[in-house]
Motif scaffolding. Structure first.
Motif, mmCIF file in Angstrom:
data_model
loop_
_atom_site.group_PDB
_atom_site.id
_atom_site.type_symbol
_atom_site.label_atom_id
_atom_site.label_comp_id
_atom_site.label_asym_id
_atom_site.label_seq_id
_atom_site.Cartn_x
_atom_site.Cartn_y
_atom_site.Cartn_z
ATOM 1 N N HIS A 89 43.642 8.786 62.118
ATOM 2 C CA HIS A 89 43.742 9.548 60.866
ATOM 3 C C HIS A 89 45.180 9.636 60.344
ATOM 4 O O HIS A 89 45.441 10.372 59.399
ATOM 5 N N PHE A 135 44.372 16.165 58.773
ATOM 6 C CA PHE A 135 43.124 15.462 59.046
ATOM 7 C C PHE A 135 42.261 15.370 57.782
ATOM 8 O O PHE A 135 42.074 16.371 57.082
ATOM 9 N N MET A 138 39.360 18.079 56.134
ATOM 10 C CA MET A 138 39.620 19.442 56.588
ATOM 11 C C MET A 138 40.322 20.237 55.480
ATOM 12 O O MET A 138 40.876 19.661 54.547
ATOM 13 N N GLU A 141 43.765 19.370 53.769
ATOM 14 C CA GLU A 141 43.911 18.150 52.973
ATOM 15 C C GLU A 141 44.127 18.500 51.501
ATOM 16 O O GLU A 141 43.387 19.267 50.910
ATOM 17 N N PHE A 197 35.889 22.200 63.388
ATOM 18 C CA PHE A 197 36.221 20.796 63.580
ATOM 19 C C PHE A 197 34.953 20.001 63.889
ATOM 20 O O PHE A 197 34.116 20.443 64.679
ATOM 21 N N GLY A 207 43.026 22.030 60.088
ATOM 22 C CA GLY A 207 43.032 20.573 60.206
ATOM 23 C C GLY A 207 44.404 19.935 60.108
ATOM 24 O O GLY A 207 44.619 19.066 59.261
#
Length: 345
Positions: A89, A135, A138, A141, A197, A207
């Protein structure tokens, strides 16, 4: 006749240009440079001796069709699958930021080791949680970015990333928290809803990959100008140069000394990548001695990577292959490297 072949020449030129811009799922690693440390490391009021200590680097870039093909035929250029370089990622920007963080951490470890050896004082100031990556899918972001520094959650400041994580785990999925963070020296604040998660229903978070951000305060002050160099592999050489400026004696004794290796706070020298390429870089710079980590290969690692050898063994092979007169010296610790330099002519 010339006009007949011109369309084919144009097509070939277009394909060649295109090949230089289409990325492949690989990195190409090749020899970098040997950088003299005196202009990079500055200890306030420190001595600048006649000898030269140098850190060595590699050049690492995403492969395209052209660089991939060239690496296949050039000596000491390696093609490495992208998954062996970047974490899951992790995009290229996040990879570069992680390398910068590792370099900063390496510099702090180098100061600790050198100051301990010279019996000089230092202290730490905790500055928050450093965001290494975000991530996909999540809550963080689109809100946080790699390189951001989280200084508070819901107005609460923490003294470690573990305390930050423990606080988040007291919340339930869907609950919102207020994140206070620094980005490019600007203070920002955002509300983020927590989420479970994927694949771990017991873990709730926003995340991010994170690490502690601490500022080391030393007397005398140490300034390192290494913004263009990433990763932790210069740790050993940083520690030797810092120590060299703290004491009156010339550690290098007028020689040109190159080397590599991570450095732990207790002075342990660790394995690095690209040792062959760094030996080549040091030889090109005219180094007389090259300090190489003499790491121990565990039975488990030997099973996973058949044929793997220590950094020192690979460095010796490379030195023999290129026909250098540079002496390859195995080191396990800072004290061992320092003792060698001080006692050998």
């Amino acid at each position: 006749m010339r006009n007949k072949w011109m369309p084919f020449i144009y097509i070939f030129a277009i394909l060649l240009i295109g090949a230089a811009f289409i990325d492949l799922p690989y990195y190409v690693m090749k020899p970098g440079d040997a950088h003299e440390l005196k202009p990079i490391v500055e200890v306030a009021g420190g001595d600048k001796d006649a000898g030269t200590l140098m850190l060595t680097t590699i050049k690492m870039g995403e492969a395209n069709y052209l660089s991939y093909a060239l690496a296949k035929v050039r000596d000491y250029e390696e093609i490495i699958p992208i998954e062996e370089v970047r974490s899951p990622h992790e995009n290229n920007e996040e990879y570069n930021i992680r390398q910068q963080y590792l370099m900063q951490n390496s510099q702090q470890n180098a100061i600790i080791v050198a100051f301990d050896a010279a019996k000089k004082p230092y202290s730490f100031r905790y500055e928050g949680v450093y965001v290494l990556n975000v991530f996909p899918g999540m809550p963080a972001e689109g809100v946080l970015k790699a390189g951001d520094r989280i200084v508070a959650i819901d107005g609460k400041e923490f003294k470690s990333s573990q305390m930050f994580t423990d606080y988040i785990q007291t919340k339930k999925p869907g609950e919102k928290v207020t994140i206070t963070f620094m980005r490019n020296q600007e203070k920002m604040e955002k509300r983020i809803a927590l989420k479970q998660f994927k694949g771990n229903q017991e873990k709730t978070g926003i995340g991010i990959g994170l690490a502690d951000q601490k500022k080391l305060i030393s007397k005398p002050k140490v300034t390192l100008k290494a913004e263009d160099i990433g990763g932790p592999s210069a740790g050993l050489m940083f520690s030797l140069e810092i120590y060299n400026q703290l004491v009156k004696e010339d550690v290098a004794k007028g020689r040109k000394i190159a080397g590599t290796g991570t450095i732990a706070p207790d002075g342990t020298v660790g394995r690095i990548g690209g040792i062959a390429q760094k030996v080549v870089a040091a030889d090109r710079a005219g180094a007389e001695i090259f300090l190489a980590p003499d790491d121990k290969i565990s039975p488990e690692l030997k099973k996973q990577v058949p044929g793997i050898v220590s950094n020192y063994e690979e460095a010796v092979r490379t030195a023999k292959d290129i026909g250098t007169k540079m002496k390859i010296v195995p080191v396990h610790t800072f004290d061992e490297a320092l003792n060698y330099l001080l006692t050998r002519k």
